[in-house]
Write a protein that holds these residues in place. Structure first.
Motif, PDB file in Angstrom:
ATOM      1  N   THR A   1     -48.634  23.440  15.692  1.00  0.00           N
ATOM      2  CA  THR A   1     -47.844  22.287  16.130  1.00  0.00           C
ATOM      3  C   THR A   1     -48.715  21.211  16.770  1.00  0.00           C
ATOM      4  O   THR A   1     -48.291  20.053  16.860  1.00  0.00           O
TER       5      THR A   1
ATOM      6  N   SER B   1     -36.543  25.229  15.575  1.00  0.00           N
ATOM      7  CA  SER B   1     -37.180  24.479  14.498  1.00  0.00           C
ATOM      8  C   SER B   1     -38.329  25.258  13.872  1.00  0.00           C
ATOM      9  O   SER B   1     -38.918  24.801  12.892  1.00  0.00           O
ATOM     10  N   TYR B   2     -38.649  26.420  14.429  1.00  0.00           N
ATOM     11  CA  TYR B   2     -39.765  27.223  13.937  1.00  0.00           C
ATOM     12  C   TYR B   2     -39.305  28.662  13.719  1.00  0.00           C
ATOM     13  O   TYR B   2     -38.297  29.107  14.267  1.00  0.00           O
TER      14      TYR B   2
ATOM     15  N   THR C   1     -40.207  17.897  22.338  1.00  0.00           N
ATOM     16  CA  THR C   1     -40.393  17.306  21.018  1.00  0.00           C
ATOM     17  C   THR C   1     -39.082  17.377  20.245  1.00  0.00           C
ATOM     18  O   THR C   1     -38.147  18.090  20.624  1.00  0.00           O
TER      19      THR C   1
ATOM     20  N   PRO D   1     -38.645  18.092  16.576  1.00  0.00           N
ATOM     21  CA  PRO D   1     -38.975  18.428  15.190  1.00  0.00           C
ATOM     22  C   PRO D   1     -37.719  18.597  14.350  1.00  0.00           C
ATOM     23  O   PRO D   1     -36.628  18.817  14.876  1.00  0.00           O
TER      24      PRO D   1
END
Length: 298
Positions: free
Chosen positions: A59, A103-104, A277, A279
């Motif tokens: 990231t 998001s991951y 963040t 994402p």
């Protein structure tokens, strides 16, 4: 107030029911400096699990924007502690944490391990370097607090007691600590950031930081082990600090992480909803924290 009055109040509370109140006293009145250092170390330990360290390197948040990542992580965790799980800013902070993590592709086991570090590392740090050891009430309350946070984050199979958290952490590190080139870059960037806060003393601070790392952690990153004299000096200095703090009057006003001088990225204030963040979402799924109107800047 006398030096042990906060501890007396803690012992009058129920650690299962009043865990938020107890943890606030511990973290913001009794041990604000120690909790900050311990949570820094807790997050740092997670880099030594290759699946975690590698993702953080990919990231680039901790290598290219290290100060912002540090600030955002501290402030999001701080918002939950200050405002609670039902407060607007607390819910917003958890929602932001969930949005980023989802998001991951992060396993439940890795998420649970990170949660374990938040419980276990602060107790071990304070018992070794704090002005007093944590009480049984505090240990119980910290476990209850992070059990609750873990449920809000959708983590499953969360340990129940401190001892369960400790066994889970030790077993996971024994099984998973190892070398990863990306994780080493994240580690170097983090150590550089923390040492850089002290200007010309940066080399000394970096060396002192290395002396506080245990051998499995040093070996995972392939760092050279500090000499016994350095370790003794650094750990001795922290114990001397603890003796001095014990002589001070008790803190009357809570000190939150947002007040720490290490938080440098938001001199004009911040909104919790803007931290972190943004994402693209990896998969659909509802956040377990209710969404509310955004809060004004702080």
């Amino acid at each position: 107030m006398r030096r042990y009055d906060w501890l007396k109040e803690i012992r009058r509370l129920d650690p299962e029911r009043d865990f938020l109140r107890i943890y606030r006293i511990t973290a913001t009145l009794e041990f604000p400096w120690d909790i900050t250092r311990a949570l820094e170390l807790a997050l740092y330990r997670t880099y030594a699990v290759p699946s975690i360290g590698r993702l953080l390197a990919e990231t680039a948040e901790l290598t290219d924007r290290t100060q912002k990542r540090y600030d955002d992580t501290a402030l999001l965790l701080d918002a939950v502690l200050e405002h609670g799980f039902d407060g607007a800013d607390g819910r917003t902070a958890i929602r932001r944490i969930n949005q980023m993590h989802r998001s991951y592709d992060i396993s439940n086991e890795d998420m649970r391990y990170v949660l374990c570090t938040f419980v276990v590392v602060p107790k071990r740090w304070i018992d070794r370097y704090g002005w007093r050891r944590l009480s049984t009430h505090e240990t119980h309350a910290i476990a209850a607090y992070y059990r609750t946070l873990g449920r809000h984050m959708g983590i499953t199979e969360i340990p129940e007691t401190f001892e369960d958290f400790e066994r889970c952490l030790d077993a996971y590190e024994d099984a998973h600590f190892g070398w990863d080139e990306g994780a080493r870059r994240v580690s170097d960037a983090t150590l550089d950031l923390m040492a850089g806060w002290y200007g010309p003393l940066a080399p000394v601070v970096r060396g002192a930081s290395m002396a506080l790392l245990d051998d499995p952690l040093l070996d995972a990153f392939r760092y050279e082990r500090p000499g016994p004299a350095v370790r003794t000096a650094v750990r001795g200095a922290l114990k001397l600090r603890a003796k001095a703090v014990r002589l001070l009057p008790p803190r009357r006003k809570p000190h939150y992480a947002r007040q720490n001088p290490e938080i440098k990225g938001y001199p004009n204030g911040f909104r919790v909803a803007d931290l972190g963040t943004f994402p693209a979402a990896r998969r659909a799924g509802g956040c377990p924290v209710p969404h509310t109107d955004e809060q004004p800047p702080r």
